[in-house]
Design an enzyme around this catalytic site. Sequence first.
Site, mmCIF file in Angstrom:
data_model
loop_
_atom_site.group_PDB
_atom_site.id
_atom_site.type_symbol
_atom_site.label_atom_id
_atom_site.label_comp_id
_atom_site.label_asym_id
_atom_site.label_seq_id
_atom_site.Cartn_x
_atom_site.Cartn_y
_atom_site.Cartn_z
ATOM 1 N N SER A 598 0.854 -1.193 0.000
ATOM 2 C CA SER A 598 0.000 0.000 0.000
ATOM 3 C C SER A 598 0.881 1.232 0.000
ATOM 4 O O SER A 598 2.015 1.183 0.505
ATOM 5 C CB SER A 598 -0.877 0.016 1.260
ATOM 6 N N TYR A 611 -2.578 -1.029 10.134
ATOM 7 C CA TYR A 611 -2.548 -1.284 8.700
ATOM 8 C C TYR A 611 -1.260 -0.743 8.082
ATOM 9 O O TYR A 611 -0.539 -1.447 7.372
ATOM 10 C CB TYR A 611 -3.769 -0.621 8.049
#
Length: 730
Positions: A598, A611
């Site tokens: 990401s 995350y």
Amino acid sequence: MMAKSEEFKHVKYLWDNNIADQLDPIERLRYRSNILGADQRITNTGGGNTSSKIKMTDPLSGEEVDVLWVKGSGGDLRTSTRANFASLYMNKFLSLESIYNKADVKGVKTEIEDSMVDMYRHTTFGLNPAASSIDTPLHGLIPHRQIDHTHPISVIAIAASKDQERLTHEVFEEEVSWIPWQRPGFDLGLVMKEILKQDPDLKGLVIGQHGLINWADDDKSCYELTLTLIEKAARYIEQHDKGDKTFGGQKYQSLDEESRNEILIKLLPVLRGKVSQKNKFIGTIHVTESVLQFVNSFDAQRLAEIGTSCPDHFLRTKIKPLYVDWNPQAESFEALLEKLEKGLADYRADYTAYYEACKHPNSPAMRDPSPTVILIPGLGLIAWGKNKSESRVTAEFYSLAIEVMRASEAISEYQGLTRQEAFDIEYWLLEEAKLKRMPPEKEFARNVVVVIGAGSGIGKATAHRVAKEGAHVVCADLAEEAARATAQELVDIYGVGIGVAGTGLSGCGPAIGLGVDITKRESVQAMFEQIVLAYGGIDNVIVTAGIFVPPDTNGHISDDQWSLTFAINVIGAFIVADEAKKIWQAQNLKGSLVLTTSVNAAVAKQGSLAYDTSKAAANHLVRELALELSPLVRVNGLAPATVVEGSSMFPRERVISSLTKYQVPFDESESTEALRDKLADFYAQRTLTKSAVTLEDQAEVAYLLSSSKFSKTTGQIISVDGGLHEAFLR
Ligand SMILES: [Zn+2]
């Protein structure tokens, strides 16, 4: 003549007047062809052809002319449509005989014979684009109105026996005569025409080492005659069946399914690597009672050496299989590997010697000398092909050859074509021309691509993207139903047959759907075992599975949520790589791994602490794995940013909380889709390219990183984020 279905024991009688009588003469031919092809005992996939001579109005003169409608080149009787039939003016076709006769050198395998195939196009009726096959003269030169040419197991068994001529007369008496093997073409048509001239009452011919051709003046009678002749041969063979003594009796015993699969799971990747040195292959395991009876028998080695029965098969099965004489009860797995190694080396040397001894000055270059059919006692038959469909057909062909050998050895002694005749089929220039006309293979042809997370979002889009490039796609997901649904979508587009976990593997096609929990090693192992049994190995793995756990209202993330986030986004990805590594190493073939990380890996953001840190770890996992898996496997990362559209990561609540956070005005009554569009637009405006990032954008890069286009890139992370300068890697 037998006409009712009960009178046929060895073939399926399928003719239905209620259907046939509704059809025009061409459609009746299509119907007859489909029902003949529906029974493998009548003809094999792609084998055999049918014809009708039909009176039609000539569009040029308005007069009635005779037109030969005959199954054309390519395709299959079972699935033929009207478009698969060529149509030729009979008078024009017959005029070709004088051209043929004018040639100085004529006869089987002469230049004029091959060049006749191009002439058929000049006789086309009604601008029909279907290409005529090499069997056209068999149908054109025999004067009867309806003709079936088939490759029935029971008749080939007679045709592939030492005393085929005597047996033909014994089984069929005066009805059917015998002609020796001759490569199909114009000359074979003339040979048949001549025989019929001398014996006009004949109903058919057994063609040595090849099959059956028979005729009648109406289509239903022709169909019934075909079935009657095949039934007659099958009954004769049944009376002579050797029972337990078949193939000289059993030398070895089969393994139970569990032990067999245990060995196959270890064996297949190694074997795939060894047969794929020149071109990658996809495997099919074929295990039936009949196949096992053959591979376990005393005679298997001798019979395997004689080779395949039907010339139609050579391009796929090669002239013979590799038989490995391994004792499943007494010998170790290591002994099997050793025997395979030696068997493959001997096979290739023998194939090269065959090529050198039989080649002509203008023969095509030698093709891949590896076997495509491997027989192992206790285990069964393993077939290899450029894709799943081809390896399945190869397995089917050899199992039909086993039935032919069973029957032939019951009534006589099985014999194959001479090596020269086999070579002249395998390396026929007309076949070579056909191969050359085929479109180039796609990027992922011959590859197995495993997409983990394929049930939705980026994974699903990626599964579709790689399938477009010819990949066999394993759609895996924690949500098994969703994985199967994606696989079914691919099968609907690219081919028939689907395999799912726990069902028979023979059913699997261009895609399979499997459930997997990447946080559990046993689950990942079980997934790879299923894949190996379905296709023989793996090439590319793309992991898109990931999790985003939002903090609670106080911005707090619990310890369990931290663990789960790392378990999926980091450790799960590692477990997948670690298990795939075993297969990659066993195959010793180049592969690739793509992990989805990401842009958050590089940008600290409020509210996604767990995350973001897990994705930062995943970025470094890419680099670590690139070192560990080199030089065999390239490892790269795909770093998406906020794909809102169609993403399972953006449920309504998250969309609303994000809109609130960024102070984007919205109305609670708006649909989720409308809210997502708003958020996507907001995100787009933050990027350098001012454009929203879509699932397809991500899938494109996942595909490219896996493909040969990035063959010199490993250990890299590519952001697909529309351009976020704060996410630039440093
Ligand atoms: Zn044939």
